[in-house]
Design a protein around this motif. Structure first.
Motif: not given
Length: 383
Positions: A45-48, A316-319, A335-340
């Protein structure tokens, strides 16, 4: 044998699956199968918080409730469907606001030729749950209300003309729209568990003030289009007016290219391919027909110049996953850490080298936490 194993066996045995409709020769490679992405594996994951293939970078364009950089405009909440439009040597990205109680609408952000933001503004307000929509060949944005007996609004991305409600396009739980300039029709999806697939035939191409709304139906002789007797949908909803109407489980994104309209249905995690030339329907992707399926929670869909499809996940896993012309499906970004949240509004700029999309609820999981992104990199423009 469970449903997934049964259907996958049918695919292996026949090369394609038909459920009450005819498969065209062009569809014999369907449904797409898991394979390597043409861009390689996802990096850390990048800075975003976005995992991208090597050579790609991301930046944040706007955040809900915050002022868009270099402008005085506050970005809307719950960003959803979107599209890009040419603007001289630059371009404009429009984004729906999926907010209820009259809080919906559409915002636009303008970029110059170097991709710097030069302005942001509103082009529609006071509507409800503007979910997806579609761009027209005459450079307007069709914004669709995802509510019972919702409307389609035609808006001006350039901010010069007021938005117009297009009642002739029917009142139902609209999701997305895709223009077919070859047959001069507009396809429409419906977000209901027993939703229909529609097309609108304007009396004059380029003028959506009047025309005929039709629904796809299935009979013993195959598929056909039938006029919807009452596009107003009251008292009988449009999807229930025509006997034999082909039902789809939660219509979502819609994208037309080269004779085929691709659209997604969330209830069964499918991407459909309607061959408008031959009037046939095929399953282009189904997570029950794919080994280790990377794509779940199918939602908005768009395409790239090379013919690749990009499908965003709601859940899903935000892809955003890519489906290549040779029917390989693979993750393009995560996209990580945005499961909601959910991913919405994927769209390429006119040059095809920048991809825009939003995380509707961002890291907070609320409509006020939406984030709109840009991804830049070596997108392929040909195969």
């Amino acid at each position: 044998m469970d449903r997934r194993s049964l259907l996958r066996s049918a695919v292996i045995g026949t090369g394609a699956v038909a459920f009450g409709f005819t498969m065209s020769r062009e569809a014999l490679g369907y449904p797409a199968q898991t394979g390597p992405s043409p861009y390689g594996s996802l990096q850390a994951a990048d800075a975003n918080g976005i995992r991208l293939p090597s050579g790609f970078t991301s930046r944040v364009i706007a955040r809900s409730t915050q002022t868009v950089a270099a402008t005085g405009y506050t970005w809307h909440g719950a960003p959803d469907g979107g599209a890009c439009f040419p603007d001289g040597s630059g371009w404009i990205y429009v984004s729906n606001a999926e907010l209820g109680s009259g809080g919906g609408g559409v915002s636009a952000v303008r970029f110059n030729s170097s991709a710097s933001i030069t302005g942001a503004y509103n082009i529609l307000s006071g509507t409800n749950r503007n979910c997806a929509g579609g761009a027209t060949p005459w450079n307007t944005w069709l914004s669709c209300e995802e509510v019972d007996r919702g409307y389609v609004y035609e808006t001006d991305p350039y901010g010069n003309n007021p938005a117009v409600r297009r009642a002739a396009m029917g009142r139902f739980k609209h999701e997305a729209a895709a223009c077919d300039p070859d047959r001069k029709v507009i396809y429409l999806t419906e977000d209901e568990s027993d939703g229909a697939f529609y097309r609108f035939i304007p009396d004059t191409w380029g003028n959506l003030s009047s025309g005929t709304l039709q629904v796809l139906r299935e009979t013993g002789s195959g598929l056909s289009w039938a006029d919807v007797p009452d596009p107003d949908g009251s008292p009988t909803r449009t999807r229930k007016q025509v006997p034999g109407t082909r039902k789809f489980s939660g219509g979502e994104g819609c994208y037309y290219t080269s004779g085929t309209c691709f659209f997604t249905t969330k209830g069964d995690n499918r991407v459909w391919a309607y061959d408008a030339v031959n009037n046939t329907l095929a399953i282009a992707y189904d997570d029950n027909l794919t080994s280790s399926p990377p794509l779940t929670g199918v939602d908005n869909i768009t395409g790239a110049q090379a013919g690749d499809l990009y499908v965003a996940e709601d859940g899903g896993n935000m892809e955003i996953c890519i489906i290549t012309p040779d029917d390989v499906v693979a993750p393009f970004l995560r996209v990580t850490n945005q499961s909601s949240s959910e991913i919405c509004g994927p769209a390429f700029n006119p040059a095809g080298n920048r991809l825009y999309f939003s995380s509707q609820r961002g890291t907070s999981g609320t409509s006020s936490g939406g984030i709109t992104y840009e991804v830049t990199g070596p997108f392929r423009t040909s195969l």
